[in-house]
Each structure stands twice: as structure tokens, then as C-alpha cells.
Write a protein that holds these residues in place. Structure first.
Motif, PDB file in Angstrom:
ATOM      1  N   GLY A 206       8.062  -2.198 -29.092  1.00 19.07           N
ATOM      2  CA  GLY A 206       8.520  -1.005 -28.834  1.00 19.07           C
ATOM      3  C   GLY A 206       9.543  -1.098 -30.379  1.00 19.07           C
ATOM      4  O   GLY A 206       9.990  -1.463 -30.799  1.00 19.07           O
ATOM      5  N   GLY A 207      11.006  -0.353 -30.230  1.00 18.64           N
ATOM      6  CA  GLY A 207      12.006   0.424 -30.300  1.00 18.64           C
ATOM      7  C   GLY A 207      13.326   0.158 -30.330  1.00 18.64           C
ATOM      8  O   GLY A 207      13.237  -0.293 -28.658  1.00 18.64           O
ATOM      9  N   ALA A 208      14.407  -0.625 -30.667  1.00 18.21           N
ATOM     10  CA  ALA A 208      15.470  -0.813 -30.024  1.00 18.21           C
ATOM     11  C   ALA A 208      16.751   0.046 -31.060  1.00 18.21           C
ATOM     12  O   ALA A 208      16.472  -0.317 -32.133  1.00 18.21           O
ATOM     13  CB  ALA A 208      15.965  -2.673 -29.988  1.00 18.21           C
ATOM     14  N   PHE A 209      17.343   0.585 -29.935  1.00 18.49           N
ATOM     15  CA  PHE A 209      18.364   1.440 -30.842  1.00 18.49           C
ATOM     16  C   PHE A 209      20.105   1.167 -30.373  1.00 18.49           C
ATOM     17  O   PHE A 209      20.069   0.836 -29.547  1.00 18.49           O
ATOM     18  CB  PHE A 209      18.411   3.225 -30.378  1.00 18.49           C
ATOM     19  N   SER A 210      20.452   0.806 -31.770  1.00 18.97           N
ATOM     20  CA  SER A 210      21.660   0.101 -31.504  1.00 18.97           C
ATOM     21  C   SER A 210      22.901   1.641 -30.750  1.00 18.97           C
ATOM     22  O   SER A 210      22.501   2.537 -31.477  1.00 18.97           O
ATOM     23  CB  SER A 210      22.467   0.202 -32.804  1.00 18.97           C
ATOM     24  N   THR A 211      23.940   0.911 -30.059  1.00 19.78           N
ATOM     25  CA  THR A 211      25.030   2.077 -29.661  1.00 19.78           C
ATOM     26  C   THR A 211      26.631   1.559 -29.856  1.00 19.78           C
ATOM     27  O   THR A 211      26.658   2.431 -29.374  1.00 19.78           O
ATOM     28  CB  THR A 211      24.823   2.652 -27.602  1.00 19.78           C
TER      29      THR A 211
ATOM     30  N   THR B  55       8.868   1.089 -20.650  1.00 18.97           N
ATOM     31  CA  THR B  55      10.104   0.600 -20.156  1.00 18.97           C
ATOM     32  C   THR B  55      11.117   1.154 -21.345  1.00 18.97           C
ATOM     33  O   THR B  55      11.137   1.433 -22.105  1.00 18.97           O
ATOM     34  CB  THR B  55       9.680  -0.708 -20.510  1.00 18.97           C
ATOM     35  N   THR B  56      12.649   1.450 -20.775  1.00 14.93           N
ATOM     36  CA  THR B  56      13.624   1.693 -20.822  1.00 14.93           C
ATOM     37  C   THR B  56      14.442   1.090 -20.133  1.00 14.93           C
ATOM     38  O   THR B  56      14.044   0.470 -19.489  1.00 14.93           O
ATOM     39  CB  THR B  56      13.661   2.841 -21.447  1.00 14.93           C
ATOM     40  N   GLY B  57      15.916   1.075 -20.723  1.00 14.68           N
ATOM     41  CA  GLY B  57      17.486   0.761 -20.582  1.00 14.68           C
ATOM     42  C   GLY B  57      18.302   0.703 -20.859  1.00 14.68           C
ATOM     43  O   GLY B  57      18.348   1.330 -22.300  1.00 14.68           O
TER      44      GLY B  57
ATOM     45  N   VAL C 185      20.264   0.733 -26.542  1.00 13.37           N
ATOM     46  CA  VAL C 185      18.320   1.071 -26.166  1.00 13.37           C
ATOM     47  C   VAL C 185      17.401   0.302 -25.994  1.00 13.37           C
ATOM     48  O   VAL C 185      16.803   0.792 -26.886  1.00 13.37           O
ATOM     49  CB  VAL C 185      18.606   1.848 -25.319  1.00 13.37           C
ATOM     50  N   PRO C 186      16.279  -0.562 -25.247  1.00 11.03           N
ATOM     51  CA  PRO C 186      14.997  -0.203 -25.994  1.00 11.03           C
ATOM     52  C   PRO C 186      14.524  -0.044 -25.581  1.00 11.03           C
ATOM     53  O   PRO C 186      14.165   1.172 -24.136  1.00 11.03           O
ATOM     54  CB  PRO C 186      14.936  -1.834 -24.716  1.00 11.03           C
ATOM     55  N   VAL C 187      13.118   0.375 -26.032  1.00 12.39           N
ATOM     56  CA  VAL C 187      12.019   1.853 -25.723  1.00 12.39           C
ATOM     57  C   VAL C 187      11.036   0.590 -25.716  1.00 12.39           C
ATOM     58  O   VAL C 187      10.761   0.301 -27.256  1.00 12.39           O
ATOM     59  CB  VAL C 187      11.943   2.930 -26.417  1.00 12.39           C
ATOM     60  N   LYS C 188      10.325   0.228 -24.884  1.00 12.57           N
ATOM     61  CA  LYS C 188       8.418  -0.267 -25.337  1.00 12.57           C
ATOM     62  C   LYS C 188       7.789   0.173 -24.613  1.00 12.57           C
ATOM     63  O   LYS C 188       7.678   1.156 -23.248  1.00 12.57           O
ATOM     64  CB  LYS C 188       8.889  -1.885 -24.346  1.00 12.57           C
ATOM     65  N   VAL C 189       6.168  -0.114 -24.924  1.00 14.19           N
ATOM     66  CA  VAL C 189       5.210   0.360 -24.493  1.00 14.19           C
ATOM     67  C   VAL C 189       4.626  -0.990 -24.340  1.00 14.19           C
ATOM     68  O   VAL C 189       4.787  -2.124 -25.006  1.00 14.19           O
ATOM     69  CB  VAL C 189       4.300   1.369 -25.387  1.00 14.19           C
ATOM     70  N   GLY C 190       4.163  -1.325 -23.312  1.00 14.06           N
ATOM     71  CA  GLY C 190       3.190  -3.025 -22.650  1.00 14.06           C
ATOM     72  C   GLY C 190       1.748  -2.688 -22.111  1.00 14.06           C
ATOM     73  O   GLY C 190       1.498  -1.794 -21.533  1.00 14.06           O
TER      74      GLY C 190
ATOM     75  N   ASN D 123      23.495 -12.232 -22.878  1.00 14.19           N
ATOM     76  CA  ASN D 123      22.838 -10.556 -22.193  1.00 14.19           C
ATOM     77  C   ASN D 123      22.690 -10.110 -21.400  1.00 14.19           C
ATOM     78  O   ASN D 123      22.540 -10.755 -20.069  1.00 14.19           O
ATOM     79  CB  ASN D 123      21.402 -10.612 -23.216  1.00 14.19           C
ATOM     80  N   VAL D 124      23.173  -8.789 -20.497  1.00 12.51           N
ATOM     81  CA  VAL D 124      23.035  -8.531 -19.291  1.00 12.51           C
ATOM     82  C   VAL D 124      22.672  -7.056 -19.728  1.00 12.51           C
ATOM     83  O   VAL D 124      23.023  -6.541 -20.479  1.00 12.51           O
ATOM     84  CB  VAL D 124      24.162  -8.754 -18.746  1.00 12.51           C
ATOM     85  N   GLY D 125      21.604  -6.151 -18.847  1.00 11.86           N
ATOM     86  CA  GLY D 125      20.936  -4.764 -18.771  1.00 11.86           C
ATOM     87  C   GLY D 125      20.902  -4.623 -17.985  1.00 11.86           C
ATOM     88  O   GLY D 125      20.513  -5.059 -16.663  1.00 11.86           O
ATOM     89  N   GLY D 126      20.044  -3.662 -18.073  1.00 14.34           N
ATOM     90  CA  GLY D 126      19.384  -2.933 -16.860  1.00 14.34           C
ATOM     91  C   GLY D 126      18.034  -1.431 -17.415  1.00 14.34           C
ATOM     92  O   GLY D 126      18.104  -1.579 -18.124  1.00 14.34           O
ATOM     93  N   ASP D 127      16.638  -2.069 -16.244  1.00 11.73           N
ATOM     94  CA  ASP D 127      15.742  -1.123 -17.336  1.00 11.73           C
ATOM     95  C   ASP D 127      15.171  -0.853 -16.001  1.00 11.73           C
ATOM     96  O   ASP D 127      15.435  -0.681 -14.667  1.00 11.73           O
ATOM     97  CB  ASP D 127      15.267  -1.430 -17.868  1.00 11.73           C
ATOM     98  N   VAL D 128      14.784   1.037 -16.707  1.00 16.29           N
ATOM     99  CA  VAL D 128      13.420   1.297 -15.503  1.00 16.29           C
ATOM    100  C   VAL D 128      12.130   1.093 -16.323  1.00 16.29           C
ATOM    101  O   VAL D 128      11.824   1.346 -17.497  1.00 16.29           O
ATOM    102  CB  VAL D 128      13.530   2.923 -15.726  1.00 16.29           C
TER     103      VAL D 128
END
Length: 176
Positions: free
Chosen positions: A112-117, A72-74, A90-95, A52-57
Motif C-alpha cells: 500500500g501507501g504511507a502518507f506523511s503527516t 488496513t489503515t491507522g 498514515v498507512p493504507v494497505k491491502v493484504g 515506533n508506536v501506533g494504532g490501526d483498524v
């Protein structure tokens, strides 16, 4: 009736300002926001994925010197071992992050949730992420276990759900 409303409003304003001043005087910690940009790589623990490879903010609000709230999302891309369609989400998380050992090492939990692209897979999933990490003023390195409850896997040669993976995050952060 108007007189009672005015008295109650003045009383509420007085209590609020008194409470706010008391908190400021006794706390002494300057609460602030921090913004981070990170690169992620990981090892999926289920077939048919290889890595797995990715990026986030990440936006982090420092509640105190040892506690923080995070959003966090990315974007992450799971690569398939053999011929097949790679899987993006695309993950969207609170922590909630708690610093230990001189405010450099931390433990964190995110949900959070993970939304398929991916065009071929049009489902979304719940996402759970416990992690441990080390953070300085600008650099953040963490190791996390990520579990995507409803994403497809192959278990014992049968299609199933429940993707698990180990992820490493390297990020640069700064105060806002």
C-alpha cells in the motif's frame, strides 16, 4: 433485435443463479467480514529513529476458512533518537492472509501507501509488509517486517531513503 436481447438477458440470469446456487451448495462455508482494532509498536532498523508506536483498524473478508482479504489503515509515529522532529504517517494497505496449522497461525502479505503527516516532510511512500501471526476468534497477535521505500533515513552519515522496521501488533477483532 429486442427478442435476442431478452433471450440473452434471461440466459445470463439463469446462468448466474445456477452458478450461485451451485457454489452455495458445494462450498458450505459462510463468508463474513471481521473488524479489528490494533495497537502497534516497533523497532526501526535505521537511524535516526528509536521506536515506533501506533494504532490501526482492519477490515477482513473471509473468502474461505483458510483465506482472507484485508484492508488496513491507522496511524504510526516514529520517535527520533536525538533532538528532532518526530515522524508521523498514515498507512493504507491491502493484504492477503493465509491460515495454516488448524486455522490459527497465519502468514500475510500487505502492500500500500504511507502518507506523511509531518509538516516538515511532505512526501509519501510505497509500503510493503510481510507478517506472521496467531489469531483466535477475538485476539490477533502478529510480527511483521515493514519497509517504507521512500521515507528518509541516515545511512553511513548520509541522508538516504528506505526505512525498515520490525513491528508487533496486538488486536481485538469481531465478526460483523
Amino acid at each position: 433485435m429486442k427478442k435476442i436481447t431478452k433471450i440473452l438477458a434471461i440466459f445470463c440470469i439463469f446462468n448466474y443463479t445456477h452458478f450461485a446456487m451451485a457454489q452455495k451448495a458445494t462450498d458450505g462455508y459462510k463468508r463474513n467480514f471481521k473488524f479489528g482494532v490494533g495497537l502497534n509498536t516497533g523497532l526501526p532498523l535505521n537511524d535516526p529513529y528509536s521506536f515506533n508506536v501506533g494504532g490501526d483498524v482492519r477490515l477482513q473478508y473471509n473468502v474461505s476458512s483458510t483465506y482472507s482479504l484485508c484492508l488496513t489503515t491507522g496511524y504510526n509515529n516514529l520517535f527520533v533518537k536525538e533532538d528532532g522532529v518526530n515522524f508521523g504517517y498514515v498507512p493504507v494497505k491491502v493484504g492477503y492472509k493465509t491460515f495454516i496449522f488448524k486455522n490459527e497461525f497465519y502468514v500475510m502479505g500487505e502492500i500500500g501507501g504511507a502518507f506523511s503527516t509531518t509538516k516538515e516532510y511532505n512526501e509519501n511512500s510505497m509500503l510493503f509488509c510481510p507478517s506472521v501471526g496467531y489469531a483466535t476468534k477475538y485476539v490477533d497477535i502478529s510480527l511483521r517486517y515493514e519497509f517504507l521505500k521512500d521515507f528518509p533515513i541516515i545511512k553511513d552519515n548520509v541522508a538516504d531513503n528506505g526505512l525498515a522496521q520490525l513491528m508487533v501488533r496486538l488486536a481485538y477483532g469481531f465478526d460483523l
